[in-house]
Design an enzyme around this catalytic site. Structure first.
Site, PDB file in Angstrom:
ATOM      1  N   LYS A  67       0.814  -1.225   0.000  1.00 58.88           N
ATOM      2  CA  LYS A  67       0.000   0.000   0.000  1.00 58.88           C
ATOM      3  C   LYS A  67       0.846   1.273   0.000  1.00 58.88           C
ATOM      4  CE  LYS A  67      -4.084  -2.102   2.061  1.00 58.88           C
ATOM      5  NZ  LYS A  67      -5.092  -2.037   3.125  1.00 58.88           N
ATOM      6  N   ASP A 104      -9.823   2.541   2.891  1.00 56.91           N
ATOM      7  CA  ASP A 104      -9.864   1.671   4.072  1.00 56.91           C
ATOM      8  C   ASP A 104     -10.636   2.280   5.246  1.00 56.91           C
ATOM      9  OD1 ASP A 104      -8.515  -0.491   3.022  1.00 56.91           O
ATOM     10  OD2 ASP A 104      -6.535   0.228   3.640  1.00 56.91           O
TER      11      ASP A 104
END
Ligand code: ATR
Length: 276
Positions: A67, A104
């Protein structure tokens, strides 16, 4: 017209549910797409992404451990990705540039407040961990109205870095991991450590769990097992894994790519039943 190409990049990635989730969303609208899982070791990630988009890829999800690298290689970055310093969504823009986004934190808050119907406003929250996953959700918890966010990390320096980046000392502050038994109880305890993924059980005191506490693990499946077992043993009111968050984060990526908002509940229920 060729079928639109999407992918999820991770390492490992073989058990990823993302291809199933995106295909299930696509079916809701009669959209045909290809969505594959790409296993790329960290050294190969940037090149694998470049190849995917150069050969017509439209969008990619990115999961552990890539990420931060996804954020770094993008040409443009959303505000959510910038504050987290990481991205779980890459999108090819019409001019060929790559845009990074992070869904997220929004996915987690929606899972808690809408699927589990819990209001976070005025609640005290304990965030365990200060790595990439913790950065991805910390600001969203504050945006959702938690009264305080206490960040506790095995290495205190990383917790300080996160608290400093948030820059709201009245609400977000740190405590030491060694003091967990003495810092009282919380309404919400979020496990954002990678201990479960690494197969390590955290040794946490029951005293952390407040009377109506929600214990939330950002991972799902066996990685969430020991944290949820601890929460249940301590009689936490709610013990929830990150399966709903995964479906919600996928829905945000789907909407970004296809301009349509999928129904998440049937997809979540079907995955939940299969996991049971
Ligand atoms: P992720 O992207 O999953 O957050 P990461 O950025 O490597 O991965 O961060 C891992 C987090 O889990 C860190 O907060 C780490 O603590 P340290 O900063 O002290 O390394 C935490 N973590 C991993 N294993 C742990 C363990 N056994 N006990 C406590 N914390 C752990």
């Amino acid at each position: 017209m060729p079928i639109a190409q999407f992918a999820v990049f991770g390492h490992p990635i073989s058990h990823s549910l993302s291809p199933r989730i995106h295909q299930a969303f696509a079916q809701q609208f009669g959209i045909e797409l290809e969505y594959r899982a790409v296993d790329a070791a960290p050294a190969d990630f940037a090149e694998a992404v470049r190849r995917f988009f150069a050969s017509g890829g439209r969008g990619a999800n990115v999961t552990l451990p890539h990420k931060a690298a996804a954020f770094a290689l993008a040409d443009q970055r959303s505000a959510a990705a910038t504050r987290a310093g990481s991205a779980n969504v890459l999108t090819r823009l019409p001019d060929g540039e790559l845009a990074a986004h992070n869904t997220d934190g929004a996915g987690m808050v929606r899972d808690i407040t809408e699927r589990h119907d819990l209001d976070l406003r005025g609640h005290t929250a304990l965030l365990l961990g200060a790595g990439g996953a913790a950065h991805g959700v910390a600001w969203n918890l504050l945006d959702a109205g938690v009264e305080t966010l206490t960040i506790v990390n095995r290495s205190p320096e990383a917790a300080d870095v996160l608290a400093d980046a948030i820059g709201d000392p009245a609400r977000a502050h740190t405590r030491y991991w060694d003091d967990l038994a003495h810092i009282g109880s919380y309404d919400l305890i979020v496990n954002a450590t990678s201990a479960g993924v690494l197969g390590v059980a955290l040794q946490l005191p029951f005293s952390l769990i407040g009377a109506r506490a929600l214990c939330y693990d950002l991972s799902y499946g066996s990685a969430a097992g020991s944290f949820l077992a601890w929460a249940k043993a301590a009689s936490a009111r709610y013990a929830v894994d990150g399966l709903g968050m995964l479906v919600e984060t996928a829905a945000d990526a789907f909407e970004l790519w296809h301009g349509r908002r999928p129904e998440t509940e049937p997809v979540y229920q079907s995955l939940r039943q299969q996991a049971a």
